[in-house]
Design a protein around this motif. Structure first.
Motif, short mmCIF file in Angstrom:
data_model
loop_
_atom_site.label_atom_id
_atom_site.label_comp_id
_atom_site.label_asym_id
_atom_site.label_seq_id
_atom_site.Cartn_x
_atom_site.Cartn_y
_atom_site.Cartn_z
N ASN A 1 -3.38 -1.58 5.42
CA ASN A 1 -3.41 -0.56 6.60
C ASN A 1 -3.12 -1.02 7.73
O ASN A 1 -2.46 0.02 8.48
CB ASN A 1 -4.99 -1.11 7.22
N VAL B 1 6.01 -6.75 2.89
CA VAL B 1 5.42 -8.04 3.92
C VAL B 1 3.82 -8.71 2.95
O VAL B 1 3.01 -8.00 2.67
CB VAL B 1 4.01 -6.45 4.79
N TRP C 1 7.39 -1.26 -6.73
CA TRP C 1 6.18 -0.86 -5.67
C TRP C 1 4.98 -1.27 -5.40
O TRP C 1 4.57 -1.36 -6.62
CB TRP C 1 6.34 0.75 -6.26
N PRO C 2 5.41 -2.02 -4.33
CA PRO C 2 4.35 -3.07 -3.83
C PRO C 2 3.13 -2.55 -3.15
O PRO C 2 2.85 -1.09 -2.70
CB PRO C 2 4.80 -4.03 -2.48
N LEU C 3 1.88 -2.52 -3.72
CA LEU C 3 0.17 -2.28 -3.37
C LEU C 3 -0.14 -3.84 -3.15
O LEU C 3 0.00 -4.62 -4.11
CB LEU C 3 -0.34 -1.61 -4.73
N THR D 1 0.63 -2.00 7.63
CA THR D 1 1.58 -1.14 7.32
C THR D 1 1.73 -0.17 7.42
O THR D 1 2.65 0.91 7.32
CB THR D 1 1.98 -1.91 5.77
N GLU D 2 0.52 0.82 7.09
CA GLU D 2 0.26 1.52 6.99
C GLU D 2 0.37 2.86 8.64
O GLU D 2 -0.13 3.92 8.94
CB GLU D 2 -0.56 2.58 5.84
N GLN E 1 -5.11 1.24 -3.08
CA GLN E 1 -6.06 1.80 -3.16
C GLN E 1 -5.56 3.07 -2.53
O GLN E 1 -5.37 4.32 -2.65
CB GLN E 1 -7.44 2.08 -2.23
N ASN E 2 -4.32 2.99 -1.15
CA ASN E 2 -4.07 4.34 -0.67
C ASN E 2 -4.58 5.36 -0.54
O ASN E 2 -4.20 6.72 -1.44
CB ASN E 2 -2.73 4.65 -1.29
N SER F 1 -6.57 -2.92 2.38
CA SER F 1 -6.05 -3.99 2.72
C SER F 1 -6.22 -4.39 3.71
O SER F 1 -5.63 -3.16 4.29
CB SER F 1 -5.23 -4.16 1.89
N GLY G 1 -3.87 -3.57 -1.38
CA GLY G 1 -5.45 -3.54 -1.64
C GLY G 1 -5.36 -2.20 -2.72
O GLY G 1 -6.14 -1.99 -3.85
N LYS H 1 9.51 6.08 -1.03
CA LYS H 1 8.06 5.88 0.45
C LYS H 1 9.16 7.31 1.76
O LYS H 1 9.92 7.09 2.27
CB LYS H 1 8.05 4.24 0.62
N PRO I 1 -1.38 -10.29 1.51
CA PRO I 1 -1.78 -8.43 1.77
C PRO I 1 -3.10 -8.42 0.53
O PRO I 1 -3.50 -7.30 1.19
CB PRO I 1 -0.03 -8.40 0.81
P1 ADP Z 1 -4.88 0.42 0.64
O1 ADP Z 1 -5.71 -0.40 -0.57
O2 ADP Z 1 -4.91 0.19 2.11
O3 ADP Z 1 -5.56 1.21 0.02
P2 ADP Z 1 -2.12 -0.48 -0.63
O4 ADP Z 1 -2.41 -1.40 -1.33
O5 ADP Z 1 -2.76 1.50 -1.66
O6 ADP Z 1 -3.48 0.36 0.49
O7 ADP Z 1 -0.48 0.06 0.08
C1 ADP Z 1 -0.66 1.40 0.25
C2 ADP Z 1 0.69 1.36 0.65
O8 ADP Z 1 1.05 0.82 1.62
C3 ADP Z 1 1.58 1.33 -0.78
O9 ADP Z 1 1.46 2.63 -1.25
C4 ADP Z 1 3.19 0.95 -0.06
O10 ADP Z 1 3.94 1.81 -0.06
C5 ADP Z 1 2.87 0.04 1.25
N1 ADP Z 1 2.44 -1.00 1.59
C6 ADP Z 1 1.15 -1.27 0.64
N2 ADP Z 1 1.48 -3.22 1.25
C7 ADP Z 1 2.33 -3.41 1.94
C8 ADP Z 1 3.62 -3.86 1.66
N3 ADP Z 1 2.51 -5.80 1.23
N4 ADP Z 1 4.89 -4.27 1.88
C9 ADP Z 1 5.46 -3.77 1.81
N5 ADP Z 1 4.15 -1.86 1.91
C10 ADP Z 1 3.29 -1.97 1.55
#
Ligand code: ADP
Length: 511
Positions: free
Chosen positions: A149, A216, A70-72, A151-152, A76-77, A145, A74, A502, A115
């Motif tokens: 943001n 990504v 599971w990629p993260l 990708t979301e 935070q989400n 990140s 930043g 997801k 990322p």
């Molecule tokens: P933020 O830091 O903006 O809060 P996250 O890093 O927690 O965001 O990512 C939020 C969601 O986006 C993750 O739970 C994951 O499903 C998706 N996501 C995050 N980074 C990537 C990536 N590099 N490629 C694909 N999906 C990603």
């Protein structure tokens, strides 16, 4: 054999080094909090690759052993589930170490990042190098990140607020470890990767947003030249019905690009929630509380102290001093003729209120923290329920009615912000605050969230994003689209290793 068993983890350790494969209880606990889940969702390990090449190797190993990752970015989400996988036993791939700002092009106003690049990091980079460009920021955390943001498909507050719309070019690692680029990046020596979105042939970028078809590793996005004149507008409106008139006033101003930014109309409860995050506003946290259940007298007093109305409009004008002043007159006349009781705050009044100070910063791309409300007593849960509406008073009326009825049924208080995008659509971001430590309240929050989705979908309003716990619930309402997403998953990731669950996409659960 599962990767969590010794051999697979050893192979990963060989790629990233022992310091970046973590399995200790404290680290795993930090990646296990899902807002609504009963109990935490513990991952098997956390791996922190330093480069695309390392990530490719890690994904290849996971694919060989058929273990979910599971990629993260930043990590935070916030508001949509937190830093956590949808299922226990996954390997979290934390991409924070891949945090290079690869390019900022001043002439053509764009950036290319990895990322782990946070909003705060890019903001500091632009400021410290005196680069005359502004970036977009969403609400939430400066540690979010920039790429995550996109990708979301997050929304922000400058003219570049529709993040995915203003993104340009991605690099993606697929489940088999292969790397591809989108847009014109398909040509290895492309000179237009970050300036022309569409490339040649099918445009694939959207496939890698809110999905689990790839990870990504680079994203490009546009920045805006710092304008010679910037004018934040703060309008307070005291009637409860003002929101409907404001929407009608704003539609033509947005459609004609008089107000070009992600402007918002915010309910007082949400505005107070944000007030409680900054400066002297922090003093009101005990008064506001995690349930927004203060008395009418307290509300009146807080409105007066912090210069807030029942509804509050924040928008901004950008351009030359002359055009900005002309546009300001147009906006003032439009508001005053429809809402004679509204009040435009002066620059001094805005500066005296933590809420308006924060809005002024966000609309010129300065990242801000806004989560103290959800840190209330260290145990509050926060969700955002985010249906999209047409910018019409009828639609907004219908959506607010549904939210108020449903929240009243479950014992919550409506607190929301309408973010106006292009002038056609708005994001109705409805805050749901609850006590995570109370199982009954948490389950009530979950039922409330699901009923909101039921009621909005029934009348044709889709949320623009969901939390980790409700992806499947929402996706199941989408018929053939859900089937197609699973066909694509089969094609991109037949072993179902990338973020299963997801957006409700999971080959183990496709029937
Ligand atoms: P933020 O830091 O903006 O809060 P996250 O890093 O927690 O965001 O990512 C939020 C969601 O986006 C993750 O739970 C994951 O499903 C998706 N996501 C995050 N980074 C990537 C990536 N590099 N490629 C694909 N999906 C990603």
């Amino acid at each position: 054999m599962k990767l969590t068993e010794e051999q697979g983890l050893k192979e990963i350790e060989g790629i990233v080094g022992a310091a970046h494969l973590l399995t200790d209880a404290a680290t795993l606990a930090g990646y296990s909090v899902n807002m609504l889940a009963t109990g935490d969702i513990l991952p098997a390990a956390v791996v922190r690759p330093a480069s695309t090449e390392e990530l490719q190797q890690v994904v290849k190993i996971a694919n060989t052993y058929k273990t979910p990752v599971w990629p993260l970015s930043g990590g935070q989400n916030r508001g949509y589930g937190m830093a956590c996988a949808a299922k226990p036993g996954s390997i979290i791939i934390d991409l924070k170490r891949m945090n290079r700002i690869l390019e900022v092009n001043v002439e053509l106003a764009y950036a290319l990042v990895e990322p782990g690049v946070t909003f705060a990091q890019l903001y500091r980079y632009l400021r410290d190098n005196d680069i005359p460009l502004w970036m977009d920021v969403p609400s939430g955390s400066p540690e979010g990140s920039c790429l995550g943001n996109i990708t979301e498909r997050g929304a922000g507050y400058t003219p570049l607020g529709e993040k995915f719309l203003f993104s340009c070019g991605m690099e993606v690692v697929l489940a088999n470890g292969q790397v591809i680029r989108t847009g014109t990046g398909t040509l290895p020596n492309s000179q237009t990767w970050q300036i022309f979105k569409w490339g040649y042939g099918p445009s694939l970028d959207g496939l890698f947003t809110q999905s689990n078809f790839g990870i990504v590793t680079k994203a490009g996005f546009w920045l805006m030249p710092r304008p010679p004149a910037y004018e934040p507008l703060a309008v307070i409106m005291d009637e409860p019905e003002a929101v409907y008139k404001a929407v009608e006033v704003l539609r033509p101003l947005k459609l004609n690009m008089v107000i070009p930014n992600g402007a918002c109309v915010t309910h007082v409860r949400k505005a107070l929630g944000l007030t409680a995050c900054w400066g002297e506003g922090k003093n009101i946290l005990p008064q506001v509380g995690r349930r927004f259940d203060y008395s009418p007298e307290t509300l009146r007093e807080l409105k007066q102290t912090y210069r807030l109305g029942e509804w509050n409009f924040a928008g901004a004008l950008y351009g030359l001093p002359e055009t900005v002043q002309t546009y300001r007159r147009i906006v003032e006349n439009a508001f005053r003729s429809a809402l004679p009781g509204c009040r435009f705050l002066s620059a001094e009044e805005q500066a005296a209120s933590p809420y308006w100070r924060a809005r002024e910063k966000a609309m010129r791309g300065e990242p801000l923290w806004e989560f103290d409300m959800s840190d209330w007593e260290g145990k509050a849960g926060a969700l955002w329920i985010s249906p999209v509406a047409p910018v019409t008073n009828d639609a907004v009326g219908q959506q607010i009615r549904i939210a108020e009825e449903t929240y009243a049924k479950y014992g919550f208080h409506y607190a929301a912000e309408l973010i106006l995008g292009t002038g056609r659509d708005l994001h109705h971001i409805i805050w749901l605050l609850f006590d995570r430590s109370d199982a009954e309240e948490r389950s009530r929050a979950e039922q409330c969230e699901r009923e909101m989705y039921d009621r909005y979908c029934e009348v044709g309003y889709l949320p623009y994003r969901t939390g980790l716990s409700t992806g499947d619930y929402l996706m199941r309402k989408l018929g053939p689209f859900r089937d197609l997403c699973h066909d694509l998953k089969q094609l991109f990731d037949p072993n179902n290793i990338l973020s299963p669950g997801k957006s409700g996409i999971d080959l183990a659960n496709r029937s």
